[in-house]
Design a protein around this motif. Sequence first.
Motif, PDB file in Angstrom:
ATOM      1  N   GLN A 328       0.820  -1.277  -0.101  1.00 46.78           N
ATOM      2  CA  GLN A 328       0.025  -0.054   0.069  1.00 46.78           C
ATOM      3  C   GLN A 328       0.845   1.149   0.034  1.00 46.78           C
ATOM      4  N   SER A 329       0.186   2.248  -0.220  1.00 43.76           N
ATOM      5  CA  SER A 329       0.844   3.822  -0.291  1.00 43.76           C
ATOM      6  C   SER A 329       1.905   3.924   0.908  1.00 43.76           C
ATOM      7  N   ALA A 330       1.400   3.502   1.840  1.00 46.95           N
ATOM      8  CA  ALA A 330       2.133   3.829   3.101  1.00 46.95           C
ATOM      9  C   ALA A 330       3.358   3.460   3.233  1.00 46.95           C
ATOM     10  N   ALA A 331       3.356   2.026   2.731  1.00 45.60           N
ATOM     11  CA  ALA A 331       4.752   1.229   2.651  1.00 45.60           C
ATOM     12  C   ALA A 331       5.756   1.673   1.526  1.00 45.60           C
ATOM     13  N   LYS A 332       4.915   2.089   0.310  1.00 46.70           N
ATOM     14  CA  LYS A 332       5.758   2.427  -0.891  1.00 46.70           C
ATOM     15  C   LYS A 332       6.471   3.996  -0.232  1.00 46.70           C
ATOM     16  N   TYR A 333       5.910   4.705   0.306  1.00 46.86           N
ATOM     17  CA  TYR A 333       6.657   6.058   0.850  1.00 46.86           C
ATOM     18  C   TYR A 333       6.609   6.088   2.242  1.00 46.86           C
ATOM     19  N   PRO A 334       7.170   5.520   3.037  1.00 48.77           N
ATOM     20  CA  PRO A 334       7.327   5.661   4.525  1.00 48.77           C
ATOM     21  C   PRO A 334       7.441   6.779   4.774  1.00 48.77           C
ATOM     22  N   LYS A 335       8.523   7.558   4.420  1.00 47.45           N
ATOM     23  CA  LYS A 335       8.669   8.887   4.998  1.00 47.45           C
ATOM     24  C   LYS A 335       7.819   9.868   4.866  1.00 47.45           C
ATOM     25  N   LEU A 336       7.124   9.865   3.686  1.00 44.42           N
ATOM     26  CA  LEU A 336       5.914  10.786   3.477  1.00 44.42           C
ATOM     27  C   LEU A 336       5.078  10.507   4.394  1.00 44.42           C
ATOM     28  N   GLN A 337       4.644   9.168   4.674  1.00 46.75           N
ATOM     29  CA  GLN A 337       3.539   8.849   5.328  1.00 46.75           C
ATOM     30  C   GLN A 337       3.604   9.133   6.996  1.00 46.75           C
ATOM     31  N   SER A 338       5.184   9.010   7.329  1.00 45.54           N
ATOM     32  CA  SER A 338       5.397   9.609   8.540  1.00 45.54           C
ATOM     33  C   SER A 338       5.349  10.834   8.738  1.00 45.54           C
ATOM     34  N   ALA A 344       2.999  17.161   9.795  1.00 46.84           N
ATOM     35  CA  ALA A 344       4.335  18.137   9.342  1.00 46.84           C
ATOM     36  C   ALA A 344       3.918  18.466   7.852  1.00 46.84           C
ATOM     37  N   TRP A 345       3.230  19.072   7.533  1.00 49.96           N
ATOM     38  CA  TRP A 345       2.585  19.518   6.278  1.00 49.96           C
ATOM     39  C   TRP A 345       3.694  20.098   5.350  1.00 49.96           C
ATOM     40  N   LYS A 346       4.150  21.032   5.760  1.00 50.39           N
ATOM     41  CA  LYS A 346       5.275  21.795   5.036  1.00 50.39           C
ATOM     42  C   LYS A 346       6.517  20.563   4.673  1.00 50.39           C
ATOM     43  N   ASP A 347       6.877  19.794   5.498  1.00 56.73           N
ATOM     44  CA  ASP A 347       8.046  19.002   5.247  1.00 56.73           C
ATOM     45  C   ASP A 347       7.228  17.767   4.396  1.00 56.73           C
ATOM     46  N   LYS A 390      -5.895  10.795   3.286  1.00 54.67           N
ATOM     47  CA  LYS A 390      -5.995  10.003   4.282  1.00 54.67           C
ATOM     48  C   LYS A 390      -5.750  10.912   5.540  1.00 54.67           C
ATOM     49  N   TYR A 391      -4.600  11.541   5.651  1.00 55.11           N
ATOM     50  CA  TYR A 391      -4.176  12.379   6.814  1.00 55.11           C
ATOM     51  C   TYR A 391      -4.668  13.730   6.986  1.00 55.11           C
ATOM     52  N   SER A 392      -5.098  14.348   5.707  1.00 56.36           N
ATOM     53  CA  SER A 392      -5.564  15.677   5.806  1.00 56.36           C
ATOM     54  C   SER A 392      -7.155  15.666   5.802  1.00 56.36           C
ATOM     55  N   ASN A 393      -7.722  14.593   5.959  1.00 52.37           N
ATOM     56  CA  ASN A 393      -9.231  14.314   5.777  1.00 52.37           C
ATOM     57  C   ASN A 393      -9.602  15.009   4.272  1.00 52.37           C
TER      58      ASN A 393
END
Length: 478
Positions: A328-338, A344-347, A390-393
Motif C-alpha cells: 500500500q501507499s504507506a509502505a511505498k513512501y514511508p517517510k511521506l507517510q510518517s 508536518a505538512w510543509k515537510d 487520508k491524513y488531511s481528511n
Amino acid sequence: MKILFLSANPPGSARLDLEEEVSRIEEGLQRSKLNGQFELVTKWAIDSHTLRRALLEENPDVVHFSGHGEGQSGLVLLGQNGQAKPATGEALSGLFKQFPNVKCVLLNACYAEVQAKAIVQHVEYVIGMKQAVRDDAAIAFATGFYDGLGYAKSIEVAFELGRNAVQFELASFSGTTRKLIPVAEDVEPLPDHLIPVLLKKEPGSTKSAIYSNRSSEASSFSQKLRTENNITQTEAVRIYRERVQEFLSDRALTPIETAQLAILAKILGLSETEVDRILQEEQNQQSNVPSAPTGRSWFQSVSKVKNYLIAGAVLLTVSAGGFFAYEQSAAKYPKLQSLLSAGAWKDADEETARILRRIANRQQDEGFRAEDFKQLPCSELISINNLWEKYSNNHFGFRIQKQIWNSTEVNNDINKFSLRVGWLQRQNNGSLIWVGLEQASDLSAPSGRLPLTVTYRGGDGAGNSRSSYLDRLTQCIP
C-alpha cells in the motif's frame, strides 16, 4: 529488515556522490515488492563514536559503509578534528563481534577486502572491494544489490546483480574513485566488473570462504523474513488475510491479485493448506461470490499464473513507465507517510516534491518543466494522493486540486486557481502577488493549497508549468 547506511567523506578527499547512492537505494527498495519489509536509516560524516552508537541504537540487519578506503590502513572515517582517520580491520572486527544480529556488511570503498576478511569472522556475509573502485561503479553495484534484496533474492544472487549492474555502467564512468591515497602497485589487477568480493562465514568456525557464482544452497531472504522480523504465525495469517480482504473488496480476484497473493504467501511462509483455508473463509464472506475450490487445485493454479504472469505483466508495466504496487501507499513512501501522520505538512510537501523529482529524473534543485509533468506515472500520483487525503481528511491532495481546477468557477484558469488555493493574493491596487510557501501550510490554509513545492520552480514559465501539472492530475486522478 533494517539497513543502516553509513558514510564518510572527510575534507581533502575526493568528493563522492553519496546522496545519489542513497537515493538510488531508496528508490529501488520503494519500488520493490517487499518495500514494506525494509527500513533504510542513514548516518552521515561518521566517526568511530557515531559508528558504535548507530549500531547500538538501530540494531540493523544490514550495514552499508560508503566512503574511502586505504587498503591495509583501514576504512576512512572522520577523526575528532574532522580530518580523515582510518578504522582498521582489527578494530572493525572487534566491533562487529558485539553485534551478532548483523547479517550482512557491505563496504563500498576502495581496497576494503582487508577489512571484509576481518569482519566476516563474526558476520555471515561481507562484501568488500578488492581494488580501487570508481564512484559510478560503487553506486551501480549498490543499486543492483539492493534491487535484488528488494525482490527477495538471496545475498548471493543480489551480489551477482550488483556486479552485473557494474558491467552495464562501465561505458559511462566518471574519473572519481573511492581511493584516498595510492597503494602498492603490485596489487593483483582485476577487471572492473569483478572488483566486488563476497565473503561468507563458514558455519561453526571463524574462517571465511570467497563466494563462487555457482548455485548456492543458502536460503533466500524471503525465507528468512518472518524469523528475522519476529513475525509470528498469527501475525503472518493476519497480514495475509487483510490483503485478501482488500483484494476481495470488489468481490473478485484479478489474475494479478491472485499472483500477488501467491508471492505474499511464500514470503510469509504460509502453507498451501493455510492459504486455501483463508481464501475459502474470506470468499465465503462474500455472499454473492461462490466459495473458492478446496484442496491443491487453487494453489496449483496460482503457481501457474505466477510463472508467466509476473514475468510478462511486470515487463509490460515497466515498459509503460509504471510498476506493480505490491504494498500500500504507506509502505511505498514511508517517510511521506510518517510526515503526514505527524501533521508536518510543509515537510511532507517538500518530500512529495523530492519523490516526484526523482521519478522524473530531475535534479533536486531543478524545477519541473511542462513536459516533465506530462510524463509522471499516474500510479505514483494516485499513491501519493491516497496518503495526502487520508491524513488531511481530504483537505489537501491531488484530487481536491483537480476538482478545483476543473470547477465552473476556476475553469482551468491558473490565476483563478492560484487565488482559490492561496498561492496568489490580490493587492489593493488589483495586482496579483505570488505568496507561495510564505503562507500558512496547515489545515487552516485553503483547501487544495498543498502539494505546492513541486510546482514552485517552473522551468519554462511558472504559469505554463503549473497548468501542465494540473492537467496531469486531471488525466490521472479518478
